[in-house]
Motif scaffolding. Structure first.
Motif, PDB file in Angstrom:
ATOM      1  N   THR A 121      39.724  47.032  25.504  1.00 37.37           N
ATOM      2  CA  THR A 121      40.979  46.416  25.953  1.00 37.37           C
ATOM      3  C   THR A 121      41.910  47.443  26.600  1.00 37.37           C
ATOM      4  OG1 THR A 121      41.860  46.650  23.700  1.00 37.37           O
ATOM      5  CG2 THR A 121      40.947  44.502  24.318  1.00 37.37           C
ATOM      6  N   GLU A 122      41.771  48.712  26.233  1.00 38.17           N
ATOM      7  CA  GLU A 122      42.616  49.747  26.842  1.00 38.17           C
ATOM      8  C   GLU A 122      42.285  49.955  28.318  1.00 38.17           C
ATOM      9  OE1 GLU A 122      39.009  52.246  25.794  1.00 38.17           O
ATOM     10  OE2 GLU A 122      39.966  50.369  25.168  1.00 38.17           O
ATOM     11  N   LYS A 123      41.078  49.557  28.722  1.00 35.06           N
ATOM     12  CA  LYS A 123      40.681  49.686  30.125  1.00 35.06           C
ATOM     13  C   LYS A 123      41.231  48.543  30.976  1.00 35.06           C
ATOM     14  CE  LYS A 123      36.369  51.966  28.782  1.00 35.06           C
ATOM     15  NZ  LYS A 123      34.889  51.862  28.743  1.00 35.06           N
ATOM     16  N   ILE A 124      41.544  47.430  30.306  1.00 37.55           N
ATOM     17  CA  ILE A 124      42.085  46.275  31.021  1.00 37.55           C
ATOM     18  C   ILE A 124      43.546  46.476  31.374  1.00 37.55           C
ATOM     19  CG2 ILE A 124      42.692  43.819  30.753  1.00 37.55           C
ATOM     20  CD1 ILE A 124      40.146  43.496  29.130  1.00 37.55           C
ATOM     21  N   GLN A 125      44.295  46.970  30.392  1.00 35.07           N
ATOM     22  CA  GLN A 125      45.727  47.174  30.647  1.00 35.07           C
ATOM     23  C   GLN A 125      46.197  48.446  29.946  1.00 35.07           C
ATOM     24  OE1 GLN A 125      48.390  44.033  29.369  1.00 35.07           O
ATOM     25  NE2 GLN A 125      49.774  44.426  31.059  1.00 35.07           N
ATOM     26  N   PRO A 126      45.959  49.598  30.571  1.00 42.52           N
ATOM     27  CA  PRO A 126      46.422  50.865  29.992  1.00 42.52           C
ATOM     28  C   PRO A 126      47.948  50.879  29.905  1.00 42.52           C
ATOM     29  CG  PRO A 126      44.842  51.244  31.764  1.00 42.52           C
ATOM     30  CD  PRO A 126      45.242  49.801  31.827  1.00 42.52           C
ATOM     31  N   PRO A 127      48.512  51.707  29.012  1.00 39.85           N
ATOM     32  CA  PRO A 127      49.974  51.796  28.922  1.00 39.85           C
ATOM     33  C   PRO A 127      50.605  52.100  30.283  1.00 39.85           C
ATOM     34  CG  PRO A 127      48.934  52.962  27.109  1.00 39.85           C
ATOM     35  CD  PRO A 127      47.831  52.558  28.034  1.00 39.85           C
ATOM     36  N   GLY A 128      51.640  51.346  30.610  1.00 37.93           N
ATOM     37  CA  GLY A 128      52.340  51.567  31.879  1.00 37.93           C
ATOM     38  C   GLY A 128      51.837  50.717  33.024  1.00 37.93           C
ATOM     39  N   LYS A 129      50.673  50.077  32.843  1.00 36.00           N
ATOM     40  CA  LYS A 129      50.113  49.233  33.899  1.00 36.00           C
ATOM     41  C   LYS A 129      50.548  47.783  33.694  1.00 36.00           C
ATOM     42  CE  LYS A 129      47.689  52.452  35.998  1.00 36.00           C
ATOM     43  NZ  LYS A 129      47.979  52.880  37.374  1.00 36.00           N
ATOM     44  N   VAL A 130      51.101  47.189  34.732  1.00 36.45           N
ATOM     45  CA  VAL A 130      51.592  45.812  34.635  1.00 36.45           C
ATOM     46  C   VAL A 130      50.493  44.803  34.945  1.00 36.45           C
ATOM     47  CG1 VAL A 130      53.242  44.139  35.542  1.00 36.45           C
ATOM     48  CG2 VAL A 130      53.934  46.522  35.229  1.00 36.45           C
ATOM     49  N   VAL A 131      49.726  45.062  35.990  1.00 38.02           N
ATOM     50  CA  VAL A 131      48.670  44.134  36.409  1.00 38.02           C
ATOM     51  C   VAL A 131      47.361  44.491  35.715  1.00 38.02           C
ATOM     52  CG1 VAL A 131      47.378  43.211  38.357  1.00 38.02           C
ATOM     53  CG2 VAL A 131      49.793  43.843  38.648  1.00 38.02           C
ATOM     54  N   PRO A 132      46.803  43.587  34.906  1.00 40.27           N
ATOM     55  CA  PRO A 132      45.557  43.888  34.197  1.00 40.27           C
ATOM     56  C   PRO A 132      44.344  43.903  35.126  1.00 40.27           C
ATOM     57  CG  PRO A 132      46.186  41.623  33.800  1.00 40.27           C
ATOM     58  CD  PRO A 132      47.317  42.246  34.572  1.00 40.27           C
ATOM     59  N   LYS A 133      43.346  44.674  34.740  1.00 43.19           N
ATOM     60  CA  LYS A 133      42.084  44.742  35.472  1.00 43.19           C
ATOM     61  C   LYS A 133      41.136  43.676  34.923  1.00 43.19           C
ATOM     62  CE  LYS A 133      38.229  47.944  36.332  1.00 43.19           C
ATOM     63  NZ  LYS A 133      37.709  49.311  36.042  1.00 43.19           N
ATOM     64  N   LEU A 134      40.498  42.940  35.791  1.00 51.94           N
ATOM     65  CA  LEU A 134      39.574  41.893  35.350  1.00 51.94           C
ATOM     66  C   LEU A 134      38.248  42.505  34.909  1.00 51.94           C
ATOM     67  CD1 LEU A 134      40.101  38.973  37.901  1.00 51.94           C
ATOM     68  CD2 LEU A 134      40.694  39.007  35.470  1.00 51.94           C
ATOM     69  N   MET A 135      38.008  42.492  33.614  1.00 52.30           N
ATOM     70  CA  MET A 135      36.743  42.954  33.045  1.00 52.30           C
ATOM     71  C   MET A 135      36.606  42.335  31.655  1.00 52.30           C
ATOM     72  SD  MET A 135      37.614  46.898  31.903  1.00 52.30           S
ATOM     73  CE  MET A 135      36.111  46.987  30.923  1.00 52.30           C
ATOM     74  N   ARG A 136      35.395  42.388  31.108  1.00 53.60           N
ATOM     75  CA  ARG A 136      35.140  41.722  29.832  1.00 53.60           C
ATOM     76  C   ARG A 136      35.459  42.632  28.651  1.00 53.60           C
ATOM     77  NH1 ARG A 136      29.608  38.703  28.967  1.00 53.60           N
ATOM     78  NH2 ARG A 136      30.912  37.607  27.455  1.00 53.60           N
ATOM     79  N   PRO A 137      36.440  42.262  27.825  1.00 55.24           N
ATOM     80  CA  PRO A 137      36.658  42.994  26.584  1.00 55.24           C
ATOM     81  C   PRO A 137      35.750  42.424  25.498  1.00 55.24           C
ATOM     82  CG  PRO A 137      38.315  41.313  26.784  1.00 55.24           C
ATOM     83  CD  PRO A 137      37.444  41.207  28.022  1.00 55.24           C
ATOM     84  N   GLY A 138      35.634  43.133  24.405  1.00 58.42           N
ATOM     85  CA  GLY A 138      34.822  42.647  23.303  1.00 58.42           C
ATOM     86  C   GLY A 138      35.603  42.642  22.002  1.00 58.42           C
ATOM     87  N   ILE A 139      35.154  41.819  21.068  1.00 55.00           N
ATOM     88  CA  ILE A 139      35.777  41.744  19.746  1.00 55.00           C
ATOM     89  C   ILE A 139      34.655  41.651  18.711  1.00 55.00           C
ATOM     90  CG2 ILE A 139      37.319  40.450  18.231  1.00 55.00           C
ATOM     91  CD1 ILE A 139      38.600  39.278  20.782  1.00 55.00           C
ATOM     92  N   ARG A 140      34.632  42.611  17.789  1.00 58.12           N
ATOM     93  CA  ARG A 140      33.665  42.577  16.685  1.00 58.12           C
ATOM     94  C   ARG A 140      34.423  42.323  15.390  1.00 58.12           C
ATOM     95  NH1 ARG A 140      31.069  47.324  19.157  1.00 58.12           N
ATOM     96  NH2 ARG A 140      29.204  46.592  20.265  1.00 58.12           N
ATOM     97  N   ILE A 141      33.964  41.337  14.652  1.00 58.87           N
ATOM     98  CA  ILE A 141      34.625  40.942  13.413  1.00 58.87           C
ATOM     99  C   ILE A 141      33.682  41.230  12.249  1.00 58.87           C
ATOM    100  CG2 ILE A 141      35.687  39.038  12.153  1.00 58.87           C
ATOM    101  CD1 ILE A 141      36.147  37.710  14.931  1.00 58.87           C
ATOM    102  N   GLY A 142      34.130  42.054  11.328  1.00 60.57           N
ATOM    103  CA  GLY A 142      33.288  42.454  10.204  1.00 60.57           C
ATOM    104  C   GLY A 142      33.354  41.491   9.037  1.00 60.57           C
ATOM    105  N   LYS A 143      32.568  41.778   8.022  1.00 63.40           N
ATOM    106  CA  LYS A 143      32.544  40.947   6.814  1.00 63.40           C
ATOM    107  C   LYS A 143      33.797  41.218   5.980  1.00 63.40           C
ATOM    108  CE  LYS A 143      27.507  40.621   6.549  1.00 63.40           C
ATOM    109  NZ  LYS A 143      27.543  39.197   6.939  1.00 63.40           N
ATOM    110  N   PRO A 144      34.280  40.199   5.272  1.00 62.06           N
ATOM    111  CA  PRO A 144      35.492  40.356   4.459  1.00 62.06           C
ATOM    112  C   PRO A 144      35.323  41.420   3.384  1.00 62.06           C
ATOM    113  CG  PRO A 144      34.936  38.038   4.734  1.00 62.06           C
ATOM    114  CD  PRO A 144      33.762  38.818   5.246  1.00 62.06           C
ATOM    115  N   LEU A 145      36.379  42.182   3.154  1.00 64.74           N
ATOM    116  CA  LEU A 145      36.415  43.199   2.108  1.00 64.74           C
ATOM    117  C   LEU A 145      37.253  42.667   0.946  1.00 64.74           C
ATOM    118  CD1 LEU A 145      37.140  46.311   4.371  1.00 64.74           C
ATOM    119  CD2 LEU A 145      34.909  45.535   3.525  1.00 64.74           C
TER     120      LEU A 145
END
Length: 245
Positions: free
Chosen positions: A155-179
């Motif tokens: 996600t940092e590649k899509i909208q780095p700090p200071g950048k207003v217009v996001p870059k179109l690319m696929r972010p990912g989300i990994r969700i782990g098992k509950p602790l």
């Protein structure tokens, strides 16, 4: 009602435009309270994670997100209010921390999902930093709610700090098992237990994200980076002055 409308409009648009991939969605309970503890790479993290979940997740957001001027500020405030995010004034660190903890406990007691960034601020360089032993662990131990580690990817590649217009690319989300930290229930006043719980969660986030781990707080790293940049500018200025003599 407002949440559903915002979820459909903004969440749907995000998924259509960026096509985020998700692993471990089955680890989010269909009902009942849970704490989602995520790494924090970008401002957009608080947009993408809620967008891929069927349930509402409430994050604590800094008050500036609700009061920033301009068109972007108004749109940001509307989004955060619409999806039920809670503003916390961070001008007084201790008071802000207590307010965030109370808000988190209230969300859990309503049987909902509470989202938190244990690092306390965005990573300045994409690495994973030491988790702060306050909000996450105290809410978990006060309520007995399970903690679900979450890793935001790229996600940092899509909208780095200071950048207003996001870059179109696929972010990912990994969700782990509950602790499960119910063995420590009610021990939220023990700083050693708070540290142990926080470190265990950060370790799971590190495994999910693949990030390099740095055993200092992200706030300290930001100060070091700022100091280094300041020193470099001063050195360049001195060099320029010497050259001009």
């Amino acid at each position: 009602m407002i949440y559903g409308a915002m979820k459909f409009s903004i969440g749907g648009s995000l998924k259509l435009a960026f096509r985020p991939w998700v692993e471990g969605l089955e680890n989010i309970p269909a009902e009942g309270p849970a704490i989602l503890a995520s790494n924090h790479l970008s401002f957009s993290d608080s947009f993408f994670l809620p967008a891929v979940l069927d349930r509402k997740v409430t994050f604590i957001a800094k008050a500036e997100y609700f009061t920033s001027p301009g068109v972007k500020g108004k749109l940001t405030a509307a989004f955060f209010k619409g999806v039920g995010q809670l503003p916390v004034d961070r001008s007084g660190a201790r008071g802000a921390g207590e307010a965030a903890i109370k808000s988190g406990i209230d969300v859990i007691e309503r049987g909902e999902l509470f989202g938190i960034y244990p690092e306390g601020t965005r990573s300045p360089d994409g690495r994973l930093y030491r988790g702060k032993p306050g909000g996450l662990a105290r809410v978990a131990l006060a309520t007995g709610a399970p903690v679900i580690p979450v890793a935001m990817i790229d996600t940092e590649k899509i909208q780095p700090p200071g950048k207003v217009v996001p870059k179109l690319m696929r972010p990912g989300i990994r969700i782990g098992k509950p602790l499960d930290f119910s063995r420590y229930h009610g021990m939220d006043g023990d700083r050693f237990i708070l540290r142990s719980v926080t470190d265990e969660v950060m370790y799971e986030i590190m495994k999910l994200s693949g990030q390099e781990y740095v055993d200092i707080y992200a706030t300290a790293a930001k100060r070091q980076i700022a100091d280094a940049e300041k020193a470099e500018k001063a050195a360049q200025a001195d060099k320029a002055a010497d050259t001009g003599k």
